[in-house]
Design a protein around this motif. Structure first.
Motif, short mmCIF file in Angstrom:
data_model
loop_
_atom_site.label_atom_id
_atom_site.label_comp_id
_atom_site.label_asym_id
_atom_site.label_seq_id
_atom_site.Cartn_x
_atom_site.Cartn_y
_atom_site.Cartn_z
N ALA A 231 0.81 -1.23 0.00
CA ALA A 231 0.00 0.00 0.00
C ALA A 231 0.83 1.27 0.00
N GLY A 232 2.10 1.19 0.40
CA GLY A 232 2.92 2.39 0.45
C GLY A 232 3.98 2.31 1.53
N TYR A 242 2.91 9.28 8.55
CA TYR A 242 2.55 9.45 7.15
C TYR A 242 2.48 8.10 6.44
N LEU A 243 1.53 7.97 5.52
CA LEU A 243 1.61 6.94 4.50
C LEU A 243 1.88 7.66 3.19
N LEU A 244 2.96 7.23 2.51
CA LEU A 244 3.34 7.85 1.24
C LEU A 244 3.30 6.82 0.13
N THR A 245 2.95 7.28 -1.04
CA THR A 245 3.00 6.46 -2.24
C THR A 245 3.89 7.16 -3.25
N ALA A 246 4.19 6.48 -4.36
CA ALA A 246 5.06 7.05 -5.38
C ALA A 246 4.28 7.35 -6.65
N ALA A 247 4.53 8.51 -7.22
CA ALA A 247 3.98 8.83 -8.53
C ALA A 247 4.67 7.97 -9.59
N ALA A 248 4.21 8.08 -10.83
CA ALA A 248 4.76 7.25 -11.90
C ALA A 248 6.27 7.40 -12.05
N ASP A 249 6.78 8.61 -11.78
CA ASP A 249 8.23 8.83 -11.91
C ASP A 249 8.99 8.57 -10.62
N GLY A 250 8.28 8.06 -9.58
CA GLY A 250 8.92 7.74 -8.31
C GLY A 250 8.85 8.84 -7.27
N THR A 251 8.29 10.00 -7.60
CA THR A 251 8.23 11.10 -6.63
C THR A 251 7.29 10.75 -5.48
N PRO A 252 7.75 10.85 -4.24
CA PRO A 252 6.87 10.55 -3.10
C PRO A 252 5.71 11.54 -3.02
N GLN A 253 4.54 11.02 -2.64
CA GLN A 253 3.37 11.86 -2.42
C GLN A 253 2.63 11.36 -1.20
N ILE A 254 2.03 12.29 -0.46
CA ILE A 254 1.39 11.96 0.81
C ILE A 254 -0.02 11.42 0.56
N ALA A 255 -0.26 10.19 1.00
CA ALA A 255 -1.61 9.60 0.94
C ALA A 255 -2.43 10.05 2.13
N TRP A 256 -1.82 10.03 3.32
CA TRP A 256 -2.48 10.58 4.51
C TRP A 256 -1.45 10.93 5.57
N ALA A 298 2.39 12.55 27.73
CA ALA A 298 2.80 12.49 29.13
C ALA A 298 1.58 12.68 30.03
N PRO A 299 1.52 11.95 31.14
CA PRO A 299 2.54 10.99 31.60
C PRO A 299 2.40 9.61 30.97
N THR A 300 1.26 9.33 30.32
CA THR A 300 1.01 8.00 29.80
C THR A 300 0.96 7.99 28.28
N GLU A 301 1.73 7.12 27.66
CA GLU A 301 1.72 7.01 26.20
C GLU A 301 0.55 6.17 25.73
N HIS A 302 0.24 6.33 24.44
CA HIS A 302 -0.87 5.60 23.84
C HIS A 302 -0.40 4.85 22.60
N LEU A 303 -0.93 3.65 22.43
CA LEU A 303 -0.77 2.95 21.17
C LEU A 303 -1.82 3.50 20.22
N LEU A 304 -1.38 3.97 19.06
CA LEU A 304 -2.27 4.52 18.05
C LEU A 304 -2.34 3.56 16.88
N VAL A 305 -3.56 3.21 16.47
CA VAL A 305 -3.77 2.30 15.35
C VAL A 305 -4.60 3.01 14.29
N TYR A 306 -4.16 2.93 13.03
CA TYR A 306 -4.84 3.56 11.90
C TYR A 306 -5.17 2.53 10.83
N ARG A 307 -6.18 2.82 10.04
CA ARG A 307 -6.46 2.00 8.86
C ARG A 307 -5.47 2.40 7.76
N THR A 308 -4.80 1.43 7.21
CA THR A 308 -3.79 1.73 6.21
C THR A 308 -4.37 2.40 4.99
N ASP A 309 -5.56 1.99 4.57
CA ASP A 309 -6.10 2.52 3.32
C ASP A 309 -6.53 3.98 3.41
#
Length: 478
Positions: A231-232, A242-256, A298-309
């Motif tokens: 997916a990226g 960030y989730l990044l994908t590549a354009a046709a020429d390989g240039t990175p672009q931000i998906a989210w 702080a003081p407590t960290e969180h596990l963050l889960v995202y949908r890849t798509d």
């Protein structure tokens, strides 16, 4: 007597069969998909695979008495990888001079049989690398060259490490910046991220191959490696994921992009002000439908889960409640489960340039390990267990024996949370279903055995290679 290497394919097949026989009947998890441009799953990257799952299909040492051998390399060795030919490759940084050095290890002993120094760069520049599909260590040196380092036998029978190819990235890396993380994508390009927040792709398969870059927002830095999946590419900066994908020429672009709480400052036991996670792909169906990091709240960290798509947040779950809530480690992501280890208060002897003072100024190393499961319907997540195991390495989950493998740093004075240069270290196996330690093996005491929150790698034959501040430990059965 020559050391007979088992067939890698046979070892993996046996491991998968063993995993199916040992795993609980309710488990129907899909491992992260194999990247065609990386080495064997479980041993090709610091975090096992390009998705950074920190899992492996290979089983650990198995039942019976354990032995350990320390290969003294006068170097900290955070990365030990194992290719399809069964010869481990370690990327180390010398204690004196801080020179990145590649070692080829004898699989029978763990001792170095060849070494090659590469140009010195940043502290983290001598950490992240991967094995490609030709068993070549792929790394960026201090001169911003993308190197493919192979190994071969000379006419006299000795082993050699050599630079098989060198591809310049210098024009894509800003002056004073350096490459931190790199990983191949499914099209054969190499993605990289710099400490200053530049993300790029490089196609080094031809001399005139293209290099394309994208600068992330000003002020955002990258302090950990990156992860790739079909997916990226996942990149975690000191402010956002960030989730990044590549354009046709390989240039990175931000998906989210998803910002997170980076807290009031760098926590003790962390190397930067922001997440300590190399971001992880995981999921029960494709092995990559979710992405996860741990924030720096702080003081407590969180596990963050995202949908890849879509980048939609699935959950934010407080973790590491029983011990110190801070982590410099990539989470384990396998199936619907994520495991997070605490590094809060861990006494690192050296910090990267610009790390800044910690908030608070100091803390004890209490330890901690948490398991969080994503609900079957994807509606949220639940904390399954939480403990105070004092893991001193990045834990690795084996699907071959259904155990978490790590190293525990015990206090010199039992019952305290102090740390000292004389602390004892033990290899440990943990039940992922309960969080209970099921077996330990004393490795040694003192600075020589400090695993410094580095990753262990499980190789065929049930051998564990664990980097320390001074070399590599080889842990095996018998």
């Amino acid at each position: 007597m020559r050391f007979a290497l088992p067939s890698r394919a046979a070892a993996v097949s046996a491991a998968v069969l063993l995993a199916l026989s040992l795993a609980s009947p309710a488990r129907a998890d899909t491992p992260a998909p194999a990247n065609p441009y990386a080495g064997p799953d479980g041993t090709a990257t610091m975090h096992g695979d390009t998705e950074s799952s920190d899992s492996t299909p290979l089983p650990g040492p198995g039942a019976g008495p354990l032995t350990s051998h320390r290969a003294a390399l006068a170097s900290a060795c955070p990365t030990v990888l194992d290719g399809s030919d069964g010869y481990p490759v370690a990327l180390c940084t010398t204690i004196f001079g801080l020179t990145p050095t590649v070692h080829l290890l004898d699989p029978a002993t763990g001792n170095s049989i060849a070494e090659l120094a590469i140009a010195k760069g940043s502290l983290l520049g001598g950490v992240y690398a991967y094995l490609d599909n030709r068993d070549r260590l792929t790394v960026v040196d201090g001169n911003d060259n993308l190197l493919r380092i192979g190994h071969r036998r000379a006419a006299d029978g000795s082993w050699q490490l050599y630079v098989d190819s060198s591809f310049p990235l210098a024009g894509a890396v800003p002056a004073g910046d350096s490459v931190v993380g790199l990983s191949p994508d499914w099209q054969g390009r190499v993605w990289f991220a710099t400490a200053g927040g530049v993300v790029g792709t490089a196609d080094d398969r031809t001399p005139g191959g293209a290099v394309r870059t994208l600068a992330l927002p000003a002020g955002e830095q990258v302090a950990n490696s990156i992860s790739t999946a079909p997916a990226g590419t996942l990149v975690a900066t000191t402010a956002a994921t960030y989730l990044l994908t590549a354009a046709a020429d390989g240039t990175p672009q931000i998906a989210w992009r998803q910002a997170y709480d980076r807290g009031p400052g760098r926590k003790p036991g962390q190397l930067s002000w922001g997440t300590g996670s190399t971001p992880t792909f995981f999921g029960p169906r494709t092995g990559t439908e979710y992405a996860t990091i741990v924030d720096n709240a702080a003081p407590t960290e969180h596990l963050l889960v995202y949908r890849t798509d879509s980048g939609a947040q699935v959950c934010s779950v407080p973790v590491l409640l029983a011990g110190g809530s801070g982590s410099e480690n990539s989470p384990i992501g396998e199936g619907s489960s994520v495991f997070v280890a605490s590094t809060y208060g861990y006494p690192y002897p050296k910090l990267p340039a610009g790390a800044g003072a910690s908030v608070p100024a100091s803390a004890a190393f209490e330890g901690g390990l948490s398991r969080v499961d994503v609900r079957p319907d994807g509606s949220g997540c639940d904390l399954k267990w939480d403990n105070t195991i004092r893991s001193a390495a990045v834990p690795r989950l084996s699907l071959g024996d259904h155990l978490i493998h790590t190293v525990i740093r015990n206090p010199l004075i039992p019952g305290t949370d102090w740390t000292s240069v004389l602390d004892p270290y033990s290899y440990a196996e943990i039940d992922p279903d309960t969080g209970a330690v099921v077996r330990t093996k004393f490795l040694g005491a003192g600075f020589l055995f400090d695993t410094l929150q580095m990753v262990g790698t499980i190789a065929p034959g049930g051998v564990v290679y664990q980097g320390t501040t001074t070399g590599v430990l080889r842990i095996s059965n018998g």
